[in-house]
Scaffold this motif. Sequence first.
Motif, PDB file in Angstrom:
ATOM      1  N   HIS A 300       0.832  -1.214   0.000  1.00 29.98           N
ATOM      2  CA  HIS A 300       0.000   0.000   0.000  1.00 29.98           C
ATOM      3  C   HIS A 300       0.865   1.263   0.000  1.00 29.98           C
ATOM      4  N   GLU A 315      -2.425   0.589   7.905  1.00 29.64           N
ATOM      5  CA  GLU A 315      -1.536  -0.515   7.553  1.00 29.64           C
ATOM      6  C   GLU A 315      -0.315  -0.027   6.782  1.00 29.64           C
ATOM      7  N   HIS A 369       2.965  -6.766   4.740  1.00 31.29           N
ATOM      8  CA  HIS A 369       1.603  -6.284   4.993  1.00 31.29           C
ATOM      9  C   HIS A 369       1.187  -6.618   6.420  1.00 31.29           C
ATOM     10  N   ALA A 370       0.036  -6.080   6.804  1.00 35.96           N
ATOM     11  CA  ALA A 370      -0.659  -6.541   7.997  1.00 35.96           C
ATOM     12  C   ALA A 370      -2.105  -6.786   7.580  1.00 35.96           C
TER      13      ALA A 370
HETATM   14 ZN    ZN Z   1      -2.123  -5.107   2.890  1.00 33.63          ZN
END
Ligand code: ZN
Length: 467
Positions: A300, A315, A369-370
């Motif tokens: 992102h 995130e 990522h989370a």
């Molecule tokens: Zn993500």
Amino acid sequence: MKKTGLMLFMLICMFAFPGLGHAAGSTNIYLDGKALNLPKNGEVQNVNGNIMIPIRVVVEELGFNVNWEKVTRTVTIKQADTTLKLVVGEKTATVNGNKMNLLVAPILKSDTTLVPLRFIGEQFGLTVHWDNAAKTAYLVTPGDNNSGGDVDPGNGGTTEPTPPTTPPVTDENLASIGGISFSDNKLMIATDKNVTPNIFKISGPERIVIDIPNTKFADTFSNILDSDKNGYLDVEGYPAVSKIRYSLYSNSPSTIRFVIDLNQAQNYKLTNDNDGLVIIDLNSDSTSSGRKLVVIDAGHGGSDPGAISVTKKKEKDFNLAVTLKVEQLLKKETQFDYVLTRSGDTYPSLKDRVKIAEDMNADIFISIHANAGSATASGVETYYTRKESLALANVMHKYLVASSGLTDRKVRTKSLHVTRETTMPAVLLECGYLSNPKDDAILFTESFQNNVAEGIVKGIKEYLGIQ
Ligand SMILES: [Zn+2]
């Protein structure tokens, strides 16, 4: 003649390069491709790192109109609607009556008045390219279609010709140089529009020059460039390359120049598919240097926040924080290279991220990522798409579980763009659940992020077989 006088005047006013050292006496100056003869009795002087030009001698020799008042020891220079006044021994000058500070005061040496030329030069719009190794300055007149052609700076015809001139392009139409990196023995230049680079080699000293007309630096360069719009890229671990520098080389057309300073003659291969990435590959046989390359992709970014945590954290910020910690650790690794798809709050498209990895022939791709889901979901997952990524996924997941201390939600397959469209082993790490209050509470802590970053680097090293 008047114009020549102005240009020459501006020219001689440009020298105050802190990096110049003390060899100012051998300075060469080129204006629009033509060498200038500096008078022998008033050579360029270096005063505490500030280049001083004997303005009276040079200007008078060139027929430029300057007034010298002996009693007040004042130099007055007039051109068009600008009047500069400088006084020997005084660290303030005036420009059209407005006081300005000087880094170094004008001095009187024998019968010659020397003035600090950075200050004066800044009153004009000349583009300056300073080659410190050759002690040579290349100047380009603004807004003037001087066709520079080939120039001979006196080192055996090895030249850095002025860029070809084309009709001016308005600022909005210029391509932005958004970033540069050097990895896997390749210089990569990111642009947001199609560009037509002009690349050539120069000997004595060896270097590769890449001029990209109709370009400007993206805003992200503003705190990297010095006041002359010069910047440098540190390169370590590549014996052939001593450094990489870049500058706004010309205003007409706006041209950014990259110079790869070499320790030895070196072939290159230019790749420009007009897809936003110009690549200068120094692997002479165009195969890999043998060093592995790891792409770290912070998920992102920019307009895409990713998941929002229960406490409204984003995130994208977690992903970037961990990525930058990984980078700090990777900087210490000497046996392989890495590149980040983003190092700030920007949003490279998913296609861009894949393309970076593909263009650079990366060996592994790791996206950070989370996750988000139900409030009860907690723990870490590692995703892959293609079966050749499974071994990497297994190794990375082992370290992700251990370093995060969170529940093991296993290695999983999923058709995700970055793991599907890449051709090297590629995984996507979900480092916890932002939708879970317990995970959310620790994901943004320094200690958690440091631990996960360490785990990621350990995983990379184990997978690459590096001790
Ligand atoms: Zn993500």
